[in-house]
Design an enzyme around this catalytic site. Structure first.
Site, mmCIF file in Angstrom:
data_model
loop_
_atom_site.group_PDB
_atom_site.id
_atom_site.type_symbol
_atom_site.label_atom_id
_atom_site.label_comp_id
_atom_site.label_asym_id
_atom_site.label_seq_id
_atom_site.Cartn_x
_atom_site.Cartn_y
_atom_site.Cartn_z
ATOM 1 N N LEU A 18 3.496 2.601 6.240
ATOM 2 C CA LEU A 18 2.976 2.622 7.611
ATOM 3 C C LEU A 18 1.590 1.999 7.685
ATOM 4 C CD1 LEU A 18 4.040 6.127 8.982
ATOM 5 C CD2 LEU A 18 5.058 3.888 9.448
ATOM 6 N N ILE A 22 -4.741 0.421 5.585
ATOM 7 C CA ILE A 22 -5.422 -0.375 6.622
ATOM 8 C C ILE A 22 -6.078 0.549 7.652
ATOM 9 C CG2 ILE A 22 -5.085 -2.104 8.459
ATOM 10 C CD1 ILE A 22 -4.794 -3.246 5.634
ATOM 11 N N THR A 192 9.571 10.996 19.579
ATOM 12 C CA THR A 192 8.487 11.766 18.946
ATOM 13 C C THR A 192 8.987 12.736 17.878
ATOM 14 O OG1 THR A 192 8.633 13.555 20.564
ATOM 15 C CG2 THR A 192 7.114 11.748 21.074
ATOM 16 N N PRO A 194 10.542 12.581 14.909
ATOM 17 C CA PRO A 194 10.145 12.455 13.496
ATOM 18 C C PRO A 194 8.692 12.893 13.261
ATOM 19 C CG PRO A 194 11.298 10.483 14.221
ATOM 20 C CD PRO A 194 11.061 11.315 15.447
ATOM 21 N N GLN A 196 7.015 15.148 15.059
ATOM 22 C CA GLN A 196 6.974 16.616 15.128
ATOM 23 C C GLN A 196 7.409 17.222 13.796
ATOM 24 O OE1 GLN A 196 9.028 18.317 18.558
ATOM 25 N NE2 GLN A 196 8.818 16.390 19.651
ATOM 26 N N CYS A 384 -6.765 -17.828 -13.806
ATOM 27 C CA CYS A 384 -6.325 -17.097 -14.996
ATOM 28 C C CYS A 384 -5.181 -17.842 -15.692
ATOM 29 C CB CYS A 384 -5.991 -15.655 -14.631
ATOM 30 S SG CYS A 384 -6.255 -14.545 -16.020
ATOM 31 N N LEU A 385 -3.929 -17.369 -15.584
ATOM 32 C CA LEU A 385 -2.841 -18.126 -16.208
ATOM 33 C C LEU A 385 -2.823 -19.558 -15.666
ATOM 34 C CD1 LEU A 385 -0.358 -17.842 -18.144
ATOM 35 C CD2 LEU A 385 1.016 -17.542 -16.095
ATOM 36 N N MET A 387 -5.344 -21.419 -14.868
ATOM 37 C CA MET A 387 -6.344 -22.197 -15.616
ATOM 38 C C MET A 387 -5.804 -22.512 -17.008
ATOM 39 S SD MET A 387 -8.589 -21.223 -18.266
ATOM 40 C CE MET A 387 -10.202 -21.541 -18.909
ATOM 41 N N ARG A 465 -5.504 -11.252 -21.636
ATOM 42 C CA ARG A 465 -5.674 -11.084 -23.082
ATOM 43 C C ARG A 465 -5.968 -12.398 -23.785
ATOM 44 N NH1 ARG A 465 -3.754 -6.033 -24.018
ATOM 45 N NH2 ARG A 465 -2.140 -5.464 -22.532
ATOM 46 N N HIS A 510 -10.753 -13.835 -11.930
ATOM 47 C CA HIS A 510 -10.064 -13.732 -10.633
ATOM 48 C C HIS A 510 -11.069 -13.707 -9.479
ATOM 49 C CE1 HIS A 510 -5.971 -12.652 -12.114
ATOM 50 N NE2 HIS A 510 -6.659 -12.298 -13.173
ATOM 51 N N GLU A 512 -10.538 -14.137 -6.439
ATOM 52 C CA GLU A 512 -9.951 -13.558 -5.222
ATOM 53 C C GLU A 512 -10.323 -12.088 -5.016
ATOM 54 O OE1 GLU A 512 -8.326 -14.410 -7.957
ATOM 55 O OE2 GLU A 512 -6.585 -13.139 -8.377
HETATM 56 N N1 GLN Z 1 -1.104 -13.856 -19.284
HETATM 57 C C1 GLN Z 1 -2.411 -14.415 -19.384
HETATM 58 C C2 GLN Z 1 -3.314 -13.605 -20.296
HETATM 59 O O1 GLN Z 1 -3.060 -12.443 -20.537
HETATM 60 C C3 GLN Z 1 -3.045 -14.574 -18.009
HETATM 61 C C4 GLN Z 1 -3.241 -13.295 -17.276
HETATM 62 C C5 GLN Z 1 -3.517 -13.470 -15.790
HETATM 63 O O2 GLN Z 1 -3.186 -14.490 -15.213
HETATM 64 N N2 GLN Z 1 -4.076 -12.450 -15.160
HETATM 65 O O3 GLN Z 1 -4.279 -14.095 -20.769
#
Ligand code: GLN
Length: 546
Positions: A18, A22, A192, A194, A196, A384-385, A387, A465, A510, A512
């Site tokens: 639901l 947010i 209403t 559900p 209640q 991450c992956l 890159m 990793r 990351h 983001e």
């Molecule tokens: N699998 C990759 C690592 O462990 C990248 C992980 C990821 O993209 N968060 O290094």
């Protein structure tokens, strides 16, 4: 500022999904915008110690905090709305609660007593709820209880809320119950019942809802609000409508119109004023009135699921607003990308983001995508992956190391350009053992990253990793891919760029996770800008040719 910390609990009824997160984040925004130092916490009733070991298909994205907690994606919403970092204390699971109670038992701290759900588990929940409040950093703590009331696994949480309401007193702790008021199209009516029933379920556990927030697809008429108030033991002003919105970023204003903040502050005996939402509303205005559009390809293996790349999608919304353009994200499944299909699927894009991920599935498609955008000079951001795939692609196709790979995908590769960190080699447990949380990064003078960040030292959040293998650094750099951001303590590569391309950036971290409404992430802002420039150039070239 208040003298005692006030607690607001958010429970859910009728059904899951639901949008408690947010609603909690929107209320927190309204309280923060009136000067109250507010934070949000999520209690999750599953037995995993944290969501770090959960598949994105099960649980969506795993969000990471500065202090390295692997958490529920709702914490991402909290940070994006409030622009205040969360921490390990902001997300607690049943697994974590049991783990600490059992550890205490093993240490003999219960002095021979029988350890039970009540009081030991409930006491641990109460302790975890109050950690943030007792830190002195917050006036108001909003605690979202995951799941739906009536679920067996939610019972200890509801019991802890019942006790806390008693312990803390009426003015200091209230319960907001989020429910669904469904519309039956055959009958042409909002129902209403559900609601209640779910309020009744809550009352069976001894908890009275103070405020009802009703999710609905249609306006709730006055008579229905009165009916809900009467049957559910709340005042009419405490029945709040939460109508479907076109964007989650509209919800704070919708809650303001409904007076959610006012009724909550009144119940907590705090004064209310008009919240200052200037920055928020400036963002909304830009978001809703774009002057153009860019199309960005998101290459990943969970693209059919909205929640798997939640923070990336939200970061694009922030960066789009900042650039006053709409960012149309086109999801492209990496498993369906091949040498033959790459051009067809990618040529029209203004930018390409290769997503984070784990495991072998779909990586060859990601590598094909990088090859195409590198050769076509389309703006590229690898996370991450993503890159790591850019490094592998470069080693294979520019340096001629045909079988270059990450040891995650091919343990015995001749060219392990991405390899497990030394410190990771002895680790066997999967949970909470990656390189996690905020790590320092120092940027190279004259790099694109430095131009974007406008600073030399930064901290970004990690969850991986494997690493760029520095044994190959000299060779890779000599061929034109530069490591422009390094961890100052370990020398680990955090950023790679290809300076001869227009905009080609890969980051081991990351970005983001740190993008918020008030602070759109500079890397996403610059990437969207690069996509816009690329699109404009493409258009002017094709106009000149016509
Ligand atoms: N699998 C990759 C690592 O462990 C990248 C992980 C990821 O993209 N968060 O290094």
């Amino acid at each position: 500022m208040t003298t005692t910390t006030k607690y607001i609990f958010v429970t859910g009824g009728v059904t899951s999904s639901l949008g408690k997160g947010i609603i909690a984040a929107s209320l927190a925004k309204l309280l923060q915008a009136q000067g109250y130092r507010t934070t949000i916490q999520k209690l999750d009733p599953y037995i995993n110690v944290d969501p770090g070991t959960l598949n994105p298909y099960e649980h969506g994205e795993c969000y990471v905090t500065d202090d390295g907690a692997e958490t529920d994606l709702d914490l991402g919403h909290y940070e994006r709305f409030l622009n205040v970092p969360t921490s390990q204390s902001n997300n607690v699971t049943t697994g974590r609660i049991y783990q600490s109670v059992i550890e205490k038992e093993r240490r003999g701290e219960f002095l021979g007593k029988t350890v039970q759900v009540i009081p030991h588990i409930t006491d641990e929940i109460k302790h975890r709820v109050q950690i943030l409040g007792k830190s002195g950093d917050y006036d108001i703590v909003i605690t979202e209880i995951g799941g739906t009331v009536g679920d067996i696994e939610s019972l200890p949480y509801v019991e802890a809320v019942r006790q806390l309401k008693w312990d803390l007193g009426e003015d200091n702790a209230i319960v907001i119950h989020l429910t669904l008021v469904p519309y039956l199209s055959a009958a042409g009516e909002l129902k209403t019942k559900p609601t209640q029933h779910s309020v009744k379920t809550l009352m069976e556990s001894g908890v009275m809802a103070d405020v009802l927030v009703c999710r609905t697809e249609h306006e709730l008429p006055k008579d229905l609000r009165l009916k809900l108030a009467r049957f559910c033991n709340v005042t009419e002003e405490s029945v709040i409508q939460s109508i479907d919105a076109s964007t989650i970023y509209d919800v704070p204003n919708l809650m303001l119109e409904e007076g959610l903040d006012k009724v909550v502050l009144k119940k907590l005996n705090l004064k209310s004023e008009i919240p200052d939402l200037t920055i928020w509303n400036q963002f909304l205005k830009r978001h809703k009135n774009p002057k153009g559009e860019v199309t960005i390809g998101l290459i990943g293996k969970y693209v059919e699921l909205q929640d798997s790349y939640k923070s990336i999608l939200e970061a694009f919304i922030h960066a789009g607003a900042e650039n006053e353009v709409k960012v149309k994200v086109e999801s492209i499944h990496s498993e369906h990308l091949t040498v033959e299909s790459a051009a067809k699927k990618l040529a029209h894009l203004d930018g390409v983001l290769v997503a984070p991920g784990f495991g072998e599935r779909g990586v060859e498609g990601k590598i094909e995508a990088v090859k195409f955008v590198r050769e076509q000079n389309i703006p590229f951001l690898g996370i991450c992956l993503g890159m790591q795939m850019a490094v592998i692609e470069f080693a294979r196709n520019v340096l001629g190391m045909q079988l270059a790979n990450s040891t995650e995908m091919d343990e015995s590769t001749e060219f392990p350009v991405i390899d497990l960190m030394e410190s990771q080699k002895s680790i066997t447990d999967k949970g909470g053992t990656m390189r996690l949380g905020a790590w320092d990064c120092k940027l190279e003078e004259g790099s694109l990253a430095k131009k974007i960040y406008q600073t030399s030292n930064l901290k970004e959040r990690h969850r991986h990793r494997y690493e760029f293998n520095n044994d190959f650094k000299a060779q890779i750099e000599a061929a034109g891919m530069k490591a422009t951001g390094l961890n100052p303590d370990t020398g680990l590569v955090e950023i790679i760029e290809i300076p001869s391309n227009n905009w080609f950036v890969g980051v081991q971290y990351h970005p983001e996770y740190k993008s918020t409404v008030a602070n759109p992430h500079p890397l996403f802002v610059a990437f969207v800008k690069a996509a816009l420039n690329y699109k404009n150039n493409k258009n002017s070239v094709s106009m000149a040719q016509n």
